[in-house]
Design an enzyme around this catalytic site. Structure first.
Site, short mmCIF file in Angstrom:
data_model
loop_
_atom_site.label_atom_id
_atom_site.label_comp_id
_atom_site.label_asym_id
_atom_site.label_seq_id
_atom_site.Cartn_x
_atom_site.Cartn_y
_atom_site.Cartn_z
N GLU A 1 0.85 -1.21 0.00
CA GLU A 1 0.00 0.00 0.00
C GLU A 1 0.88 1.25 0.00
O GLU A 1 1.89 1.30 0.71
CB GLU A 1 -0.89 -0.05 1.25
CG GLU A 1 -2.26 0.51 1.07
CD GLU A 1 -3.14 -0.27 0.08
OE1 GLU A 1 -3.10 0.06 -1.13
OE2 GLU A 1 -3.85 -1.17 0.52
N ASP B 1 2.86 2.01 -5.10
CA ASP B 1 2.89 2.13 -6.58
C ASP B 1 3.63 3.38 -7.02
O ASP B 1 4.44 3.34 -7.95
CB ASP B 1 1.47 2.04 -7.20
CG ASP B 1 0.44 2.97 -6.62
OD1 ASP B 1 0.75 3.72 -5.66
OD2 ASP B 1 -0.71 2.98 -7.13
N ALA C 1 -15.77 3.37 -0.55
CA ALA C 1 -15.35 2.24 0.27
C ALA C 1 -13.90 1.83 0.00
O ALA C 1 -13.40 0.88 0.56
CB ALA C 1 -16.28 1.05 0.03
N GLY C 2 -13.24 2.57 -0.90
CA GLY C 2 -11.83 2.29 -1.17
C GLY C 2 -11.63 1.13 -2.13
O GLY C 2 -10.58 0.48 -2.12
N SER D 1 -13.74 2.69 -7.32
CA SER D 1 -14.79 2.82 -8.33
C SER D 1 -14.36 3.82 -9.39
O SER D 1 -14.74 3.70 -10.57
CB SER D 1 -16.11 3.25 -7.68
OG SER D 1 -15.94 4.43 -6.95
N SER D 2 -13.54 4.80 -9.03
CA SER D 2 -13.13 5.80 -10.03
C SER D 2 -12.26 5.18 -11.11
O SER D 2 -12.40 5.50 -12.29
CB SER D 2 -12.43 6.98 -9.36
OG SER D 2 -11.27 6.55 -8.70
N GLU E 1 -7.45 10.90 -13.49
CA GLU E 1 -7.48 11.13 -12.03
C GLU E 1 -6.58 12.32 -11.67
O GLU E 1 -6.95 13.16 -10.85
CB GLU E 1 -6.96 9.91 -11.26
CG GLU E 1 -7.80 8.68 -11.44
CD GLU E 1 -8.65 8.33 -10.22
OE1 GLU E 1 -8.70 9.13 -9.26
OE2 GLU E 1 -9.27 7.26 -10.25
N ASP F 1 -4.49 0.92 -9.24
CA ASP F 1 -5.93 0.66 -9.38
C ASP F 1 -6.30 0.44 -10.84
O ASP F 1 -7.04 -0.48 -11.18
CB ASP F 1 -6.73 1.85 -8.84
CG ASP F 1 -6.36 2.20 -7.41
OD1 ASP F 1 -5.66 1.38 -6.78
OD2 ASP F 1 -6.75 3.27 -6.93
C1 GLA Z 1 -5.17 4.84 -3.94
C2 GLA Z 1 -4.40 5.22 -5.22
C3 GLA Z 1 -3.42 4.13 -5.62
C4 GLA Z 1 -2.53 3.69 -4.46
C5 GLA Z 1 -3.38 3.46 -3.20
C6 GLA Z 1 -2.52 3.22 -1.99
O1 GLA Z 1 -6.00 3.75 -4.20
O2 GLA Z 1 -5.30 5.44 -6.28
O3 GLA Z 1 -2.64 4.55 -6.72
O4 GLA Z 1 -1.51 4.61 -4.23
O5 GLA Z 1 -4.26 4.54 -2.91
O6 GLA Z 1 -1.81 2.06 -2.13
#
Ligand code: GLA
Length: 388
Positions: free
Chosen positions: A35, A38, A122-123, A126-127, A159, A171
């Site tokens: 996490e 990236d 909710a993480g 969706s975007s 984004e 993502d």
């Molecule tokens: C969001 C960002 C991703 C990544 C995560 C954390 O989802 O869109 O690029 O950095 O946070 O891992």
């Protein structure tokens, strides 16, 4: 894939536009480990899941785009000559169109209806599903010949430029390249991946939604990126060969600790350790060692919470409840950017109901909020769907 959802979106399109559409499906994603890595060019382990948007789309025959969001019961019409960052969901689609326009390849506008079952906020990204699905649909519709990685990068552009989130590529990449029953180990420097079959037998993947989204999300996210860049800049002065935090060892970092200040140092150390964990996790998943993976997930959580400082009370509470029952919940951590959203848990199927009941009661007693539970299955990335 839920056939009834495709059917509903297709039917809505035909009613609105009096013609037949093509259908496309774009999944949400989870992330098992890696996490905030990236954008530091390390390794991450996301997967596409069985929550998605369905797009029904066809050419509009002129330069107009007429788009209806079924989830919000809201439609927008605009010209391709008038693409500006605006409000909420339309931002992401305009950003995608702008990315196509910049390449000079878009042949006309579109009529589109989309809708889905991805809980927003909710993480689950969706975007990214919205951008990637729309981009894939445009590419197919106008036969533009773009590959999946290019579409993922255009979605990231959307984004950055239209939503103001300086996100990494995880993502969008997971949404484009996910595979059924598998996670992917993505090398964020090379932008290549390995498919990792993920065969849980006695356990399942359970997301628990805190139902909170603390507003500092976007600015704090961008701010963490800056902290990494500052730390990297300091290490680079001494080690010219270093390109990103991916190349930085603990020894290099400790060597520059006094020049960095505590806050930057702690954050960079988290990144170096998390990259290490994600690589170890890759080896463990290849051996189907989910207990080993779970242990790394707990470690990752407390690093994200105490060092990287992107968790919140509600997420920490859910992970603590999981940790009390470690024989039932072999891994648990916050997932995604942080400051709310979901935890991801690997839970024993036998003990899942008892655990959920405990969480429901204790979380409600503490925060006066009903948490939500989503069981997820690993699914394939963006694809076209036969008409219903
Ligand atoms: C969001 C960002 C991703 C990544 C995560 C954390 O989802 O869109 O690029 O950095 O946070 O891992």
């Amino acid at each position: 894939m839920s056939a009834s959802l495709s059917f509903k979106i297709e039917k809505d399109f035909i009613t609105r536009f009096q013609k037949k559409p093509s259908l496309f499906v774009a999944p949400a994603r989870i992330n098992l480990i890696g996490e905030h890595i990236d954008y530091n060019e390390g390794f991450v382990m996301p997967a596409a899941i069985d929550r998605h948007f369905v797009f029904a789309i066809n050419a509009s025959g002129n330069d107009k785009c007429n788009i209806y969001a079924d989830d919000f019961k809201e439609g927008v019409s605009f010209s391709l000559n008038d693409l500006n960052p605006g409000e909420a969901w339309i931002n992401y689609l305009m950003g995608m169109l702008d990315a196509f326009q910049r390449k000079g390849i878009l042949k006309g506008g579109v009529d589109c209806v989309f809708g889905g079952n991805i809980p927003s906020g909710a993480g689950m990204s969706s975007s990214a599903a919205l951008c990637c699905g729309f981009g894939f649909a445009l590419n197919q519709l106008y036969d533009l010949g773009l590959d999946r990685l290019t579409i993922a990068q255009m979605a990231q552009y959307s984004e950055h430029e239209f939503a103001g989130v300086n996100c990494g590529i995880m993502d969008q990449y997971a949404c484009m390249f996910g595979e059924e029953h598998s996670a992917i180990l993505l090398d964020c420097r090379k932008l290549t991946h390995e498919v990792l079959p993920f065969k849980l037998i006695d356990h399942s993947l359970l997301l628990i939604d805190t139902k909170v989204k603390h507003s500092l999300g976007t600015s704090a996210y961008n701010n963490r990126r800056e902290a990494c860049e500052i730390g990297l800049g300091i290490v680079k002065k001494k080690h010219v060969e270093v390109i990103s935090l991916r190349d930085v060892t603990r020894v290099m970092l400790y060597g520059q600790q006094d020049k960095m200040g505590e806050e930057i140092f702690v954050k960079c150390l988290f990144v170096v350790e998390e990259i290490d964990r994600a690589q170890k996790a890759g080896v463990l998943v290849k051996q189907q060692d989910f207990a080993g993976l779970g242990e790394l997930m707990y470690q990752a959580h407390w690093g994200l919470s105490q060092a990287y400082d992107v968790s919140c009370e509600e997420l920490d509470f859910l992970v603590m409840l999981a940790e009390e029952d470690k024989n039932a919940v072999i891994g648990s951590r916050m997932m995604g950017g942080g400051f709310g959203g979901c935890t991801i848990n690997i839970v024993s199927k036998q003990q899942e109901e008892v655990f959920k009941e405990k969480v429901r009661q204790k979380y409600f007693t503490t925060f006066k909020i009903e948490p939500e539970f989503y069981s997820v299955k690993l699914s394939k990335g963006v694809h076209s769907e036969p008409r219903t």
